[in-house]
Design a protein around this motif. Structure first.
Motif, mmCIF file in Angstrom:
data_model
loop_
_atom_site.group_PDB
_atom_site.id
_atom_site.type_symbol
_atom_site.label_atom_id
_atom_site.label_comp_id
_atom_site.label_asym_id
_atom_site.label_seq_id
_atom_site.Cartn_x
_atom_site.Cartn_y
_atom_site.Cartn_z
ATOM 1 N N PHE A 69 -26.276 47.548 111.548
ATOM 2 C CA PHE A 69 -26.135 49.001 111.425
ATOM 3 C C PHE A 69 -26.867 49.590 110.218
ATOM 4 O O PHE A 69 -26.738 50.772 109.936
ATOM 5 C CB PHE A 69 -24.652 49.385 111.375
ATOM 6 N N GLY A 70 -27.625 48.776 109.505
ATOM 7 C CA GLY A 70 -28.402 49.298 108.382
ATOM 8 C C GLY A 70 -27.644 49.367 107.075
ATOM 9 O O GLY A 70 -28.091 50.027 106.138
ATOM 10 N N ALA A 71 -26.515 48.678 106.979
ATOM 11 C CA ALA A 71 -25.716 48.678 105.751
ATOM 12 C C ALA A 71 -26.158 47.505 104.869
ATOM 13 O O ALA A 71 -25.430 46.530 104.674
ATOM 14 C CB ALA A 71 -24.236 48.603 106.085
ATOM 15 N N ALA A 72 -27.367 47.617 104.322
ATOM 16 C CA ALA A 72 -27.966 46.509 103.578
ATOM 17 C C ALA A 72 -27.155 46.071 102.361
ATOM 18 O O ALA A 72 -26.968 44.862 102.172
ATOM 19 C CB ALA A 72 -29.395 46.858 103.178
ATOM 20 N N PRO A 73 -26.655 46.965 101.513
ATOM 21 C CA PRO A 73 -25.885 46.491 100.357
ATOM 22 C C PRO A 73 -24.634 45.700 100.761
ATOM 23 O O PRO A 73 -24.313 44.682 100.148
ATOM 24 C CB PRO A 73 -25.506 47.776 99.617
ATOM 25 N N LEU A 74 -23.963 46.140 101.800
ATOM 26 C CA LEU A 74 -22.791 45.420 102.302
ATOM 27 C C LEU A 74 -23.209 44.055 102.841
ATOM 28 O O LEU A 74 -22.567 43.042 102.555
ATOM 29 C CB LEU A 74 -22.087 46.245 103.381
ATOM 30 N N ALA A 75 -24.298 44.018 103.594
ATOM 31 C CA ALA A 75 -24.805 42.756 104.141
ATOM 32 C C ALA A 75 -25.213 41.803 103.015
ATOM 33 O O ALA A 75 -24.933 40.601 103.077
ATOM 34 C CB ALA A 75 -25.986 43.009 105.070
ATOM 35 N N GLU A 76 -25.853 42.341 101.989
ATOM 36 C CA GLU A 76 -26.290 41.498 100.867
ATOM 37 C C GLU A 76 -25.105 40.914 100.104
ATOM 38 O O GLU A 76 -25.123 39.738 99.728
ATOM 39 C CB GLU A 76 -27.197 42.299 99.927
ATOM 40 N N LEU A 77 -24.068 41.722 99.889
ATOM 41 C CA LEU A 77 -22.884 41.221 99.199
ATOM 42 C C LEU A 77 -22.188 40.149 100.041
ATOM 43 O O LEU A 77 -21.785 39.103 99.520
ATOM 44 C CB LEU A 77 -21.928 42.367 98.872
ATOM 45 N N ALA A 78 -22.075 40.383 101.333
ATOM 46 C CA ALA A 78 -21.473 39.381 102.227
ATOM 47 C C ALA A 78 -22.307 38.099 102.234
ATOM 48 O O ALA A 78 -21.750 36.992 102.269
ATOM 49 C CB ALA A 78 -21.340 39.953 103.637
ATOM 50 N N GLU A 79 -23.623 38.240 102.169
ATOM 51 C CA GLU A 79 -24.492 37.057 102.146
ATOM 52 C C GLU A 79 -24.302 36.260 100.853
ATOM 53 O O GLU A 79 -24.285 35.019 100.881
ATOM 54 C CB GLU A 79 -25.951 37.463 102.304
ATOM 55 N N ILE A 80 -24.160 36.936 99.743
ATOM 56 C CA ILE A 80 -23.899 36.243 98.472
ATOM 57 C C ILE A 80 -22.596 35.450 98.577
ATOM 58 O O ILE A 80 -22.526 34.287 98.173
ATOM 59 C CB ILE A 80 -23.844 37.252 97.302
ATOM 60 N N ILE A 81 -21.580 36.093 99.136
ATOM 61 C CA ILE A 81 -20.286 35.416 99.298
ATOM 62 C C ILE A 81 -20.443 34.211 100.223
ATOM 63 O O ILE A 81 -19.962 33.109 99.916
ATOM 64 C CB ILE A 81 -19.221 36.399 99.803
ATOM 65 N N GLU A 82 -21.135 34.399 101.326
ATOM 66 C CA GLU A 82 -21.317 33.309 102.289
ATOM 67 C C GLU A 82 -22.084 32.137 101.678
ATOM 68 O O GLU A 82 -21.635 30.985 101.769
ATOM 69 C CB GLU A 82 -22.069 33.813 103.526
ATOM 70 N N THR A 83 -23.224 32.401 101.089
ATOM 71 C CA THR A 83 -24.059 31.303 100.585
ATOM 72 C C THR A 83 -23.399 30.593 99.401
ATOM 73 O O THR A 83 -23.480 29.362 99.302
ATOM 74 C CB THR A 83 -25.472 31.784 100.201
ATOM 75 N N THR A 84 -22.736 31.349 98.550
ATOM 76 C CA THR A 84 -22.041 30.718 97.420
ATOM 77 C C THR A 84 -20.870 29.889 97.934
ATOM 78 O O THR A 84 -20.624 28.773 97.446
ATOM 79 C CB THR A 84 -21.563 31.781 96.412
ATOM 80 N N ALA A 85 -20.148 30.410 98.920
ATOM 81 C CA ALA A 85 -19.036 29.655 99.502
ATOM 82 C C ALA A 85 -19.538 28.361 100.147
ATOM 83 O O ALA A 85 -18.909 27.303 100.003
ATOM 84 C CB ALA A 85 -18.293 30.505 100.524
ATOM 85 N N ARG A 86 -20.668 28.426 100.848
ATOM 86 C CA ARG A 86 -21.232 27.205 101.459
ATOM 87 C C ARG A 86 -21.568 26.166 100.379
ATOM 88 O O ARG A 86 -21.301 24.976 100.546
ATOM 89 C CB ARG A 86 -22.480 27.540 102.271
ATOM 90 N N ARG A 87 -22.150 26.639 99.286
ATOM 91 C CA ARG A 87 -22.482 25.730 98.187
ATOM 92 C C ARG A 87 -21.213 25.108 97.604
ATOM 93 O O ARG A 87 -21.169 23.917 97.317
ATOM 94 C CB ARG A 87 -23.271 26.461 97.094
#
Length: 146
Positions: A69-87
């Protein structure tokens, strides 16, 4: 992550998705709201439980839907959470380093939803202050001023 309202949504992406989905747009946006509320809640619970594994899937889901939906800041924050959690899962660590990002998540999600709501239903924001249909205007409409 201080972001102005104008930067929360890429309205070009939003408009493109709206056009592509046509009459199904509002329904799909409703799914985003439902899934997002659920994902944010699961992320908050996972951080309280100190469970990196439980962060991954809801963060991944939120990332993808926000991007759609074009909510890039929300997507970026969720991606940080996801990738850090995976690590953290791979390193067998607790996700304590994500507390600050998780605290930022709900206000960002809520602000994004508010903008989506305003765009989809502009009447919500256009209600006149201090009156409305069927209410007597303050100046006494139709009456001579003394």
């Amino acid at each position: 992550m201080a972001i102005g309202a104008a930067e929360l949504v890429d309205w070009g992406v939003f408009a493109r998705v709206r056009a592509e989905l046509g009459s199904g747009f509002v329904r799909i946006l409703g799914y985003f709201r439902e899934d997002g509320i659920k994902s944010v809640g699961q992320i908050e619970q996972a951080i309280r439980d100190r469970s990196a594994a439980a962060l991954v899937l809801p963060a991944h889901t939120l990332k993808g839907e926000a991007r759609q939906f074009g909510a890039a800041p929300l997507a970026e924050l969720a991606e940080i959470i996801e990738t850090t959690a995976r690590r953290c899962v791979e390193a067998r660590e607790t996700p304590d380093e994500l507390i600050e990002q998780v605290v930022e998540l709900r206000p960002l999600f809520d602000a994004t939803l508010k903008l989506f709501d305003r765009e989809v239903n502009p009447i919500v924001e256009r209600r006149p202050a201090g009156g409305g249909f069927g209410r007597k205007p303050a100046g006494g409409f139709g009456m001579a001023q003394r």
